[in-house]
Design an enzyme around this catalytic site. Structure first.
Site, mmCIF file in Angstrom:
data_model
loop_
_atom_site.group_PDB
_atom_site.id
_atom_site.type_symbol
_atom_site.label_atom_id
_atom_site.label_comp_id
_atom_site.label_asym_id
_atom_site.label_seq_id
_atom_site.Cartn_x
_atom_site.Cartn_y
_atom_site.Cartn_z
ATOM 1 N N ASP A 13 85.954 -3.322 68.788
ATOM 2 C CA ASP A 13 85.142 -2.154 68.427
ATOM 3 C C ASP A 13 84.742 -1.300 69.633
ATOM 4 O O ASP A 13 83.669 -0.700 69.648
ATOM 5 C CB ASP A 13 83.874 -2.574 67.663
ATOM 6 C CG ASP A 13 84.206 -3.468 66.490
ATOM 7 O OD1 ASP A 13 85.192 -3.176 65.807
ATOM 8 O OD2 ASP A 13 83.491 -4.464 66.282
ATOM 9 N N LYS A 16 88.763 1.931 70.645
ATOM 10 C CA LYS A 16 90.185 1.980 71.024
ATOM 11 C C LYS A 16 90.972 2.960 70.179
ATOM 12 O O LYS A 16 91.886 3.601 70.657
ATOM 13 C CB LYS A 16 90.860 0.614 70.819
ATOM 14 C CG LYS A 16 90.410 -0.472 71.712
ATOM 15 C CD LYS A 16 91.160 -1.747 71.403
ATOM 16 C CE LYS A 16 90.890 -2.341 70.049
ATOM 17 N NZ LYS A 16 89.547 -2.874 69.845
ATOM 18 N N GLY A 40 90.071 -2.569 62.785
ATOM 19 C CA GLY A 40 89.546 -1.375 62.128
ATOM 20 C C GLY A 40 89.489 -0.242 63.130
ATOM 21 O O GLY A 40 88.589 -0.189 63.955
ATOM 22 N N HIS A 41 90.500 0.611 63.107
ATOM 23 C CA HIS A 41 90.542 1.725 64.050
ATOM 24 C C HIS A 41 90.114 3.003 63.343
ATOM 25 O O HIS A 41 90.812 3.499 62.468
ATOM 26 C CB HIS A 41 91.954 1.906 64.618
ATOM 27 C CG HIS A 41 92.312 0.852 65.610
ATOM 28 N ND1 HIS A 41 93.562 0.729 66.161
ATOM 29 C CD2 HIS A 41 91.566 -0.126 66.154
ATOM 30 C CE1 HIS A 41 93.555 -0.293 67.005
ATOM 31 N NE2 HIS A 41 92.363 -0.820 67.005
ATOM 32 N N ARG A 145 104.725 -24.106 61.472
ATOM 33 C CA ARG A 145 106.136 -23.870 61.106
ATOM 34 C C ARG A 145 106.394 -24.006 59.606
ATOM 35 O O ARG A 145 107.427 -24.502 59.184
ATOM 36 C CB ARG A 145 107.060 -24.812 61.917
ATOM 37 C CG ARG A 145 106.982 -24.522 63.386
ATOM 38 C CD ARG A 145 107.402 -25.680 64.206
ATOM 39 N NE ARG A 145 106.488 -26.781 64.028
ATOM 40 C CZ ARG A 145 106.566 -27.931 64.674
ATOM 41 N NH1 ARG A 145 107.525 -28.136 65.530
ATOM 42 N NH2 ARG A 145 105.696 -28.881 64.453
ATOM 43 N N GLN A 226 91.414 -5.963 68.059
ATOM 44 C CA GLN A 226 90.343 -6.864 68.499
ATOM 45 C C GLN A 226 89.973 -6.561 69.965
ATOM 46 O O GLN A 226 90.020 -5.420 70.369
ATOM 47 C CB GLN A 226 90.725 -8.336 68.298
ATOM 48 C CG GLN A 226 90.772 -8.754 66.828
ATOM 49 C CD GLN A 226 92.016 -8.276 66.099
ATOM 50 O OE1 GLN A 226 93.122 -8.508 66.539
ATOM 51 N NE2 GLN A 226 91.832 -7.612 64.976
ATOM 52 N N ALA A 301 83.892 -1.602 61.012
ATOM 53 C CA ALA A 301 84.806 -0.712 60.287
ATOM 54 C C ALA A 301 85.594 -1.459 59.212
ATOM 55 O O ALA A 301 86.103 -0.860 58.275
ATOM 56 C CB ALA A 301 85.773 -0.047 61.273
ATOM 57 N N LEU A 334 79.454 6.917 75.788
ATOM 58 C CA LEU A 334 78.394 7.114 76.795
ATOM 59 C C LEU A 334 77.247 7.928 76.187
ATOM 60 O O LEU A 334 76.087 7.748 76.556
ATOM 61 C CB LEU A 334 78.988 7.842 78.022
ATOM 62 C CG LEU A 334 78.073 7.959 79.225
ATOM 63 C CD1 LEU A 334 77.697 6.591 79.797
ATOM 64 C CD2 LEU A 334 78.719 8.807 80.332
ATOM 65 N N GLY A 413 81.875 11.165 72.365
ATOM 66 C CA GLY A 413 81.721 11.458 70.941
ATOM 67 C C GLY A 413 82.977 11.055 70.201
ATOM 68 O O GLY A 413 84.007 10.754 70.819
HETATM 69 P P1 IMP Z 1 89.121 -13.044 62.224
HETATM 70 O O1 IMP Z 1 89.956 -12.283 63.199
HETATM 71 O O2 IMP Z 1 88.933 -12.327 60.912
HETATM 72 O O3 IMP Z 1 89.563 -14.459 62.074
HETATM 73 O O4 IMP Z 1 87.634 -13.137 62.839
HETATM 74 C C1 IMP Z 1 87.340 -13.882 64.020
HETATM 75 C C2 IMP Z 1 86.303 -13.161 64.878
HETATM 76 O O5 IMP Z 1 86.883 -11.986 65.419
HETATM 77 C C3 IMP Z 1 85.059 -12.703 64.111
HETATM 78 O O6 IMP Z 1 83.942 -12.754 64.978
HETATM 79 C C4 IMP Z 1 85.365 -11.256 63.785
HETATM 80 O O7 IMP Z 1 84.203 -10.498 63.569
HETATM 81 C C5 IMP Z 1 86.105 -10.847 65.051
HETATM 82 N N1 IMP Z 1 87.016 -9.726 64.858
HETATM 83 C C6 IMP Z 1 88.254 -9.742 64.317
HETATM 84 N N2 IMP Z 1 88.809 -8.537 64.343
HETATM 85 C C7 IMP Z 1 87.907 -7.719 64.919
HETATM 86 C C8 IMP Z 1 87.925 -6.329 65.265
HETATM 87 O O8 IMP Z 1 88.891 -5.605 65.059
HETATM 88 N N3 IMP Z 1 86.786 -5.864 65.868
HETATM 89 C C9 IMP Z 1 85.724 -6.658 66.138
HETATM 90 N N4 IMP Z 1 85.686 -7.946 65.856
HETATM 91 C C10 IMP Z 1 86.763 -8.480 65.252
#
Ligand code: IMP
Length: 422
Positions: A13, A16, A40-41, A145, A226, A301, A334, A413
């Site tokens: 978050d 990106k 979530g972009h 596998r 992530q 998101a 910022l 922004g």
């Molecule tokens: P999972 O990826 O759904 O298995 O979640 C594992 C951890 O990664 C949790 O804390 C989620 O909130 C975090 N997480 C997964 N994808 C994102 C992302 O795109 N942004 C922020 N946190 C994420």
């Protein structure tokens, strides 16, 4: 060779989506290497429309960019089609020549989601706080596998030899361990049969495609999902995602050689957020954290959950940037620090010069903070570094000193134009 990688340098978050969207203008290919529908972009289009992508790379917004979902991605076949349809509804067609999906990508199946959600439900205080999108259970089957890959789906052969053993095991777990409803493998196969026809035109050998593109001197942008601190091996295990979210995952997750990567750009928010459970040394509890959450609109998101908020943790950032090999970074949001009063930066962990390997150790750290002068002026209209208020420029400079990494761009922004070079 010309390949850049953009990777979130915190716990996801970092903003990106917008940065990738900016760099995608100059790219021929935009490629995701890991994760799935957990990402979530959020992208704000020039006409103000907001669009959240979970699976498709951000290059879908740019004519002429070929988007690739690599072998390391876990693909929810229903979600990808849903995203394509949502894009069509806002007038954006993504024809097959602009979206290529690796034959080697594993499919997220209904059992994966059901197990992810059931486990989180029963874990209570030990929950990871996952997004519930089936990511962990899908990667489990991949490592064991016994997963289902796109290659098998498009082969047209019966999927029963893969689905039936999966169903036997997963349904036993769902029923006996979690008190959840079993899922009928015949129904899953039928539903996969329906999406198969629609996915067929998009399927490709992603690795071969990218190696050829590199050979032809095409410009490739690798899109991180992530964040580095959520990396399965190097993040705050077990509060991580189940893939190689740091730049190291690019090679295994797409099939390009390491020599292809020219540049890694880290993206960091001017403060820190985290969604889900796990250690967070600079977290702000109570009203100060809520103030940041409100100012930054910090809600997930993908799940809509409120994000935990805190000061910028430069010790964690230094670790993340060095791990990913980022020699420059983009500092986002910022503007959110305007009017937050005097600011703090976590400079180091007392008595520790490395990033701890265990989540318990991270939880017990003693942060050393530096206090910095804040500023009240809104930054929304600022379009150059020299027009930032003095304390905001000092803040940027101090982050560079503490992390040892140059900030090449600052974002103030959500709009595409609200970003400028340092
Ligand atoms: P999972 O990826 O759904 O298995 O979640 C594992 C951890 O990664 C949790 O804390 C989620 O909130 C975090 N997480 C997964 N994808 C994102 C992302 O795109 N942004 C922020 N946190 C994420």
């Amino acid at each position: 060779m010309a390949a850049d990688c953009i990777v979130g340098a915190q716990w996801g978050d970092e903003g990106k989506g917008k940065v990738i969207d900016y760099f995608a203008r100059a790219a021929d290919y935009v490629v995701r290497w890991a994760g799935g529908g957990n990402a979530g972009h959020t992208i704000i289009l020039p006409d103000g429309r907001k669009f959240v992508l979970h699976l498709l790379p951000a290059g879908v917004f740019h004519e002429g960019v070929v988007n690739v979902l690599g072998a390391g991605v876990v693909l929810d076949p229903w979600l990808v089609l849903e995203e394509l349809r949502a894009l069509e509804e806002v007038g954006l067609q993504v024809p097959p020549e602009r979206l290529r999906i690796s034959l080697r990508a594993h499919l997220v199946l209904p059992w994966h989601k059901a197990l992810d959600q059931a486990r989180e439900r029963v874990a209570e205080k030990d929950a990871i706080g996952t997004t519930g999108k089936g990511i962990g259970p899908c990667y489990e089957d991949k490592a064991a596998r016994r997963g289902l890959r796109l290659a098998e789906l498009v082969s047209g052969k019966s999927l029963a030899p893969i689905l039936e053993p999966l169903a036997r095991e997963k349904n036993l777990l769902l029923r006996e361990l979690y008190g959840a409803d079993p899922i009928d493998p015949a129904q899953v196969e039928a539903s996969l049969g329906e999406v198969r026809e629609r996915l067929l035109p998009f399927v490709d050998d992603g690795g071969a495609l990218l190696r050829k593109a590199l050979g032809e001197g095409r410009k490739i942008l690798f899109e991180g999902a992530q964040g580095i601190l959520l990396d399965l091996d190097h993040g705050t295990y077990p509060y991580v995602t189940s893939s190689s979210a740091s730049s190291g995952g690019v090679f295994s997750g797409t099939g390009i050689p390491f020599s292809a990567l020219d540049r890694v750009i880290g993206v960091a928010k001017a403060y820190t957020t985290r969604v889900g459970e796990g250690p967070f040394p600079s977290e702000l509890q109570g009203p100060p954290g809520e103030r940041l959450r409100k100012a930054g609109g910090e809600f997930g998101a993908t799940t809509g959950r409120p994000r935990r908020c805190g000061w910028l943790d430069c010790a964690a950032l230094r670790y993340a940037l060095s791990l990913a090999g980022a020699e420059e970074m983009v500092l986002t949001k910022l503007d959110v620090l305007s009017g937050q009063g005097p600011l703090k930066i976590l400079a180091a962990y007392e008595g520790l010069d490395r990033f701890p390997a265990s989540a318990g150790e991270v939880g017990g750290l003693r942060p050393r903070y530096e206090e910095m002068e804040g500023w009240d002026e809104p930054l929304a209209g600022v379009r150059s570094f020299r027009d930032l208020p003095g304390p905001a420029r000092d803040y940027v400079a101090r982050v560079e000193e503490l992390t040892g990494v140059r900030i090449s761009m600052v974002s103030v922004g959500p709009g595409r134009e609200e970003v400028f070079p340092r």
